[in-house]
Design a protein around this motif. Structure first.
Motif, PDB file in Angstrom:
ATOM      1  N   VAL A 159      -2.493 -15.424  32.128  1.00  0.00           N
ATOM      2  CA  VAL A 159      -2.532 -15.526  33.584  1.00  0.00           C
ATOM      3  C   VAL A 159      -2.050 -16.914  33.993  1.00  0.00           C
ATOM      4  O   VAL A 159      -2.398 -17.916  33.360  1.00  0.00           O
ATOM      5  N   GLY A 160      -1.251 -16.982  35.039  1.00  0.00           N
ATOM      6  CA  GLY A 160      -0.815 -18.265  35.586  1.00  0.00           C
ATOM      7  C   GLY A 160      -0.466 -18.118  37.047  1.00  0.00           C
ATOM      8  O   GLY A 160      -0.390 -17.002  37.585  1.00  0.00           O
ATOM      9  N   HIS A 161      -0.278 -19.245  37.716  1.00  0.00           N
ATOM     10  CA  HIS A 161       0.130 -19.254  39.114  1.00  0.00           C
ATOM     11  C   HIS A 161       1.254 -20.267  39.299  1.00  0.00           C
ATOM     12  O   HIS A 161       1.448 -21.152  38.463  1.00  0.00           O
TER      13      HIS A 161
ATOM     14  N   ASN B 155       1.347 -24.547  28.281  1.00  0.00           N
ATOM     15  CA  ASN B 155       0.751 -23.220  28.139  1.00  0.00           C
ATOM     16  C   ASN B 155       1.806 -22.141  28.387  1.00  0.00           C
ATOM     17  O   ASN B 155       2.692 -22.306  29.227  1.00  0.00           O
ATOM     18  N   ASP B 156       1.711 -21.043  27.662  1.00  0.00           N
ATOM     19  CA  ASP B 156       2.742 -20.011  27.773  1.00  0.00           C
ATOM     20  C   ASP B 156       2.824 -19.408  29.173  1.00  0.00           C
ATOM     21  O   ASP B 156       3.906 -19.012  29.627  1.00  0.00           O
ATOM     22  N   PHE B 157       1.705 -19.363  29.888  1.00  0.00           N
ATOM     23  CA  PHE B 157       1.796 -18.790  31.228  1.00  0.00           C
ATOM     24  C   PHE B 157       2.090 -19.828  32.296  1.00  0.00           C
ATOM     25  O   PHE B 157       2.422 -19.463  33.432  1.00  0.00           O
ATOM     26  N   ALA B 158       2.056 -21.098  31.944  1.00  0.00           N
ATOM     27  CA  ALA B 158       2.700 -22.099  32.795  1.00  0.00           C
ATOM     28  C   ALA B 158       4.204 -21.882  32.722  1.00  0.00           C
ATOM     29  O   ALA B 158       4.909 -21.945  33.739  1.00  0.00           O
ATOM     30  N   ALA B 159       4.711 -21.594  31.529  1.00  0.00           N
ATOM     31  CA  ALA B 159       6.142 -21.293  31.368  1.00  0.00           C
ATOM     32  C   ALA B 159       6.512 -19.996  32.075  1.00  0.00           C
ATOM     33  O   ALA B 159       7.565 -19.901  32.727  1.00  0.00           O
ATOM     34  N   ALA B 160       5.663 -18.986  31.961  1.00  0.00           N
ATOM     35  CA  ALA B 160       5.935 -17.720  32.651  1.00  0.00           C
ATOM     36  C   ALA B 160       6.008 -17.938  34.155  1.00  0.00           C
ATOM     37  O   ALA B 160       6.867 -17.375  34.839  1.00  0.00           O
ATOM     38  N   ALA B 161       5.111 -18.781  34.672  1.00  0.00           N
ATOM     39  CA  ALA B 161       5.129 -19.086  36.100  1.00  0.00           C
ATOM     40  C   ALA B 161       6.416 -19.815  36.476  1.00  0.00           C
ATOM     41  O   ALA B 161       7.055 -19.497  37.492  1.00  0.00           O
ATOM     42  N   MET B 162       6.833 -20.793  35.655  1.00  0.00           N
ATOM     43  CA  MET B 162       8.068 -21.527  35.944  1.00  0.00           C
ATOM     44  C   MET B 162       9.289 -20.621  35.902  1.00  0.00           C
ATOM     45  O   MET B 162      10.287 -20.859  36.578  1.00  0.00           O
ATOM     46  N   SER B 163       9.224 -19.573  35.108  1.00  0.00           N
ATOM     47  CA  SER B 163      10.377 -18.673  35.000  1.00  0.00           C
ATOM     48  C   SER B 163      10.659 -17.945  36.303  1.00  0.00           C
ATOM     49  O   SER B 163      11.791 -17.477  36.533  1.00  0.00           O
ATOM     50  N   LEU B 164       9.671 -17.852  37.181  1.00  0.00           N
ATOM     51  CA  LEU B 164       9.838 -17.067  38.400  1.00  0.00           C
ATOM     52  C   LEU B 164      10.959 -17.610  39.275  1.00  0.00           C
ATOM     53  O   LEU B 164      11.613 -16.850  39.992  1.00  0.00           O
ATOM     54  N   VAL B 165      11.192 -18.921  39.224  1.00  0.00           N
ATOM     55  CA  VAL B 165      12.246 -19.497  40.069  1.00  0.00           C
ATOM     56  C   VAL B 165      13.633 -19.291  39.466  1.00  0.00           C
ATOM     57  O   VAL B 165      14.636 -19.593  40.104  1.00  0.00           O
ATOM     58  N   THR B 166      13.710 -18.791  38.236  1.00  0.00           N
ATOM     59  CA  THR B 166      15.003 -18.567  37.585  1.00  0.00           C
ATOM     60  C   THR B 166      15.431 -17.106  37.628  1.00  0.00           C
ATOM     61  O   THR B 166      16.562 -16.793  37.259  1.00  0.00           O
TER      62      THR B 166
ATOM     63  N   PRO C 291       3.428 -25.280  38.076  1.00  0.00           N
ATOM     64  CA  PRO C 291       2.703 -24.170  37.470  1.00  0.00           C
ATOM     65  C   PRO C 291       1.221 -24.515  37.336  1.00  0.00           C
ATOM     66  O   PRO C 291       0.861 -25.672  37.091  1.00  0.00           O
ATOM     67  N   LEU C 292       0.381 -23.521  37.522  1.00  0.00           N
ATOM     68  CA  LEU C 292      -1.058 -23.692  37.356  1.00  0.00           C
ATOM     69  C   LEU C 292      -1.505 -22.777  36.221  1.00  0.00           C
ATOM     70  O   LEU C 292      -1.774 -21.596  36.428  1.00  0.00           O
ATOM     71  N   PRO C 293      -1.541 -23.310  34.994  1.00  0.00           N
ATOM     72  CA  PRO C 293      -1.982 -22.473  33.873  1.00  0.00           C
ATOM     73  C   PRO C 293      -3.475 -22.230  33.949  1.00  0.00           C
ATOM     74  O   PRO C 293      -4.222 -22.998  34.569  1.00  0.00           O
ATOM     75  N   GLY C 294      -3.907 -21.173  33.332  1.00  0.00           N
ATOM     76  CA  GLY C 294      -5.333 -20.859  33.299  1.00  0.00           C
ATOM     77  C   GLY C 294      -5.643 -19.932  32.152  1.00  0.00           C
ATOM     78  O   GLY C 294      -4.754 -19.544  31.384  1.00  0.00           O
ATOM     79  N   GLU C 295      -6.903 -19.583  32.030  1.00  0.00           N
ATOM     80  CA  GLU C 295      -7.341 -18.653  30.991  1.00  0.00           C
ATOM     81  C   GLU C 295      -8.006 -17.444  31.630  1.00  0.00           C
ATOM     82  O   GLU C 295      -9.059 -16.975  31.198  1.00  0.00           O
ATOM     83  N   GLY C 296      -7.360 -16.944  32.692  1.00  0.00           N
ATOM     84  CA  GLY C 296      -7.912 -15.823  33.427  1.00  0.00           C
ATOM     85  C   GLY C 296      -8.035 -14.546  32.617  1.00  0.00           C
ATOM     86  O   GLY C 296      -8.787 -13.642  32.998  1.00  0.00           O
ATOM     87  N   GLY C 297      -7.321 -14.445  31.510  1.00  0.00           N
ATOM     88  CA  GLY C 297      -7.439 -13.259  30.674  1.00  0.00           C
ATOM     89  C   GLY C 297      -8.777 -13.137  29.989  1.00  0.00           C
ATOM     90  O   GLY C 297      -9.130 -12.068  29.471  1.00  0.00           O
ATOM     91  N   HIS C 298      -9.558 -14.226  30.012  1.00  0.00           N
ATOM     92  CA  HIS C 298     -10.845 -14.225  29.321  1.00  0.00           C
ATOM     93  C   HIS C 298     -12.029 -14.095  30.274  1.00  0.00           C
ATOM     94  O   HIS C 298     -13.170 -14.295  29.879  1.00  0.00           O
ATOM     95  N   VAL C 299     -11.753 -13.748  31.549  1.00  0.00           N
ATOM     96  CA  VAL C 299     -12.854 -13.459  32.461  1.00  0.00           C
ATOM     97  C   VAL C 299     -13.488 -12.130  32.067  1.00  0.00           C
ATOM     98  O   VAL C 299     -12.923 -11.346  31.292  1.00  0.00           O
TER      99      VAL C 299
END
Length: 336
Positions: free
Chosen positions: A154-156, A112-123, A167-175
Motif C-alpha cells: 500500500v502507498g500514497h 519501499n516498493d510501494f513508494a516506487a509504485a506510487a511514483m510510477s503513477l506520474v509516468t 510518495p507516502l509509503p506504508g504498511e497498510g497490507g498488515h492492518v
C-alpha cells in the motif's frame, strides 16, 4: 508531474542512465533506465531464492548484462526507515551504506516498493490503465496504490505546492482484515486458527489466494489439495473449478472493501490504483466481480466512494519506472 528545470531537461550531468531494480519476495527485476526518456533496456528478472544476498544478484546483473553500476536505486518489499534493511517476505538483510561501499557505487538509494509504485503513477499513459468504475480524477488530489503479489503493498502519492510529488509509503497490507459477510467470517476463523492474527495480506495476496481456497473448501465441508495461486487463477478463468471461481470472486469482493477504505482514509480523489502481479492476470473476472460494489458500499459516504475512480495498472514494468522517477527527482534536488 515532477517539475524539471529547463537546463536539467537537456542534460543530467552524465547521469542520463542509471540502474534500477524492483525487488519483491519472489523476483528481483533489474534494468537500465534513461532518466530523460524513461526508456528501459537491459531488463533481467532473477529469482530471489537463487541468490544468498542482494550484492550477489547485483553482481550477476552487472556481469551478465555488461552494464556498469554507478547510480543505482532499488525498490524493496519491506519498510525502509533506517540504514538496516530486513525484507518482510524473504531472508535478505543488508546495510545501505555497506552495499554502496562494497559495490563501489556513486549513488545507492533504497525505497519501499510501494513508494516506487506510487511514483510510477506520474509516468503512466492512459493506455496502461484500465478504469474500474468511478468518475474523473481530480488533478493534484491524493492518489492511493495497492498491490497484491507475494504480499499486499500500500502507498500514497501527494502533489506538493511546487509541483513535485511525494510518495507516502506504508504498511497498510498488515492492518486487520475486516470480514463483512457470514462466509468471510468463516474464512476469518479458519485463518485465525492457522496463523493467530488475520491481516489483510493473509487474504489479499498470492499466498492469501491459496489460503482462501482452503478456507472456502473448509466452509463447504470439502477436502481439497492445496493449489498455487497461479493454478487457482487458471482454473477460475477456465470455469472448470467452481471452488476456484468462488475463491477469486471472494478475493475481489474483499479487495474492493479494502480499496474503498483506502479511498476514504486519505480522500484519494486522484484515484485508487491496483498494482501487483495477481490482479492484471484476473482482470476479466474483476470487471464482473463485486469489487466495485464493495468499494462503494460505505454507508453515508457511498456518494464520496462512487465518485472516486479505480484503475488497474497494466504496464509491465511500472515499478521500475517509479524507481527511476524517484531517483531522477532525488538527483535533481541534490544538484539544486
Amino acid at each position: 508531474m515532477t517539475s524539471i528545470a529547463a537546463a536539467e531537461k537537456a542534460e543530467l550531468s552524465n547521469q542520463d542512465y542509471a540502474v534500477v531494480a524492483d525487488i519483491g519476495g519472489t523476483n528481483a527485476r533489474f534494468c537500465r533506465i534513461n532518466l530523460n526518456t524513461f526508456e528501459l533496456d537491459h531488463i533481467q528478472v532473477f529469482p530471489c531464492a537463487d541468490f544468498p544476498t542482494l550484492t550477489d544478484v547485483m553482481v550477476a546483473y552487472r556481469e551478465q548484462q555488461k552494464v556498469p553500476l554507478v547510480h543505482v536505486a532499488i525498490a524493496i518489499a519491506c519498510p525502509v526507515d533506517s540504514d538496516s534493511i530486513h525484507m518482510t517476505n524473504h531472508h535478505w538483510q543488508f546495510s545501505i551504506r555497506g552495499v554502496r561501499k562494497a559495490m563501489g557505487l556513486k549513488t545507492f538509494i533504497v525505497l519501499n516498493d510501494f513508494a516506487a509504485a506510487a511514483m510510477s503513477l506520474v509516468t503512466l499513459e492512459a493506455h496502461e490503465l484500465t478504469q474500474i468504475g468511478g468518475g474523473d480524477i481530480e488533478r493534484g488530489a491524493p492518489k492511493a496504490v495497492v498491490g497484491a503479489g507475494t504480499g499486499l503493498g500500500v502507498g500514497h502519492l501527494i502533489t506538493l505546492s511546487n509541483g513535485d510529488v511525494m510518495p507516502l509509503p506504508g504498511e497498510g497490507g498488515h492492518v486487520d482484515w475486516a470480514p463483512t459477510t457470514e462466509k468471510e467470517w468463516a474464512v476469518h476463523r479458519f485463518i485465525e486458527n492457522r496463523y493467530g492474527r488475520v491481516s489483510a495480506e493473509r487474504v489479499l495476496s498470492g499466498p492469501g489466494l491459496e489460503t482462501l481456497y482452503l478456507a472456502l473448501a473448509d466452509y463447504h465441508g470439502r477436502n481439497v489439495s492445496p493449489l498455487s495461486a497461479a493454478k487457482i487463477g487458471q482454473r477460475a478463468l477456465s470455469g472448470i473449478d467452481t471452488l476456484a471461481l468462488e475463491t477469486v470472486n471472494v478475493f475481489f469482493a474483499s479487495l474492493g472493501s479494502f480499496a474503498g477504505n483506502l479511498a476514504l482514509t486519505l480522500n484519494t480523489r486522484g484515484g485508487v490504483y491496483i498494482a501487483g502481479g495477481v490482479v492484471p492476470k484476473l482482470l476479466r473476472m474483476m470487471v464482473t466481480s463485486e469489487f466495485r460494489a464493495r468499494f462503494e458500499h460505505k454507508g453515508r459516504f457511498c456518494k464520496v466512494a462512487e465518485a472516486i475512480p479505480c484503475f488497474v495498472i497494466t504496464a509491465e514494468y511500472a515499478g521500475l519506472r517509479g524507481v527511476g522517477q524517484y531517483l531522477k527527482q532525488t538527483l535533481q534536488q541534490r544538484g539544486a
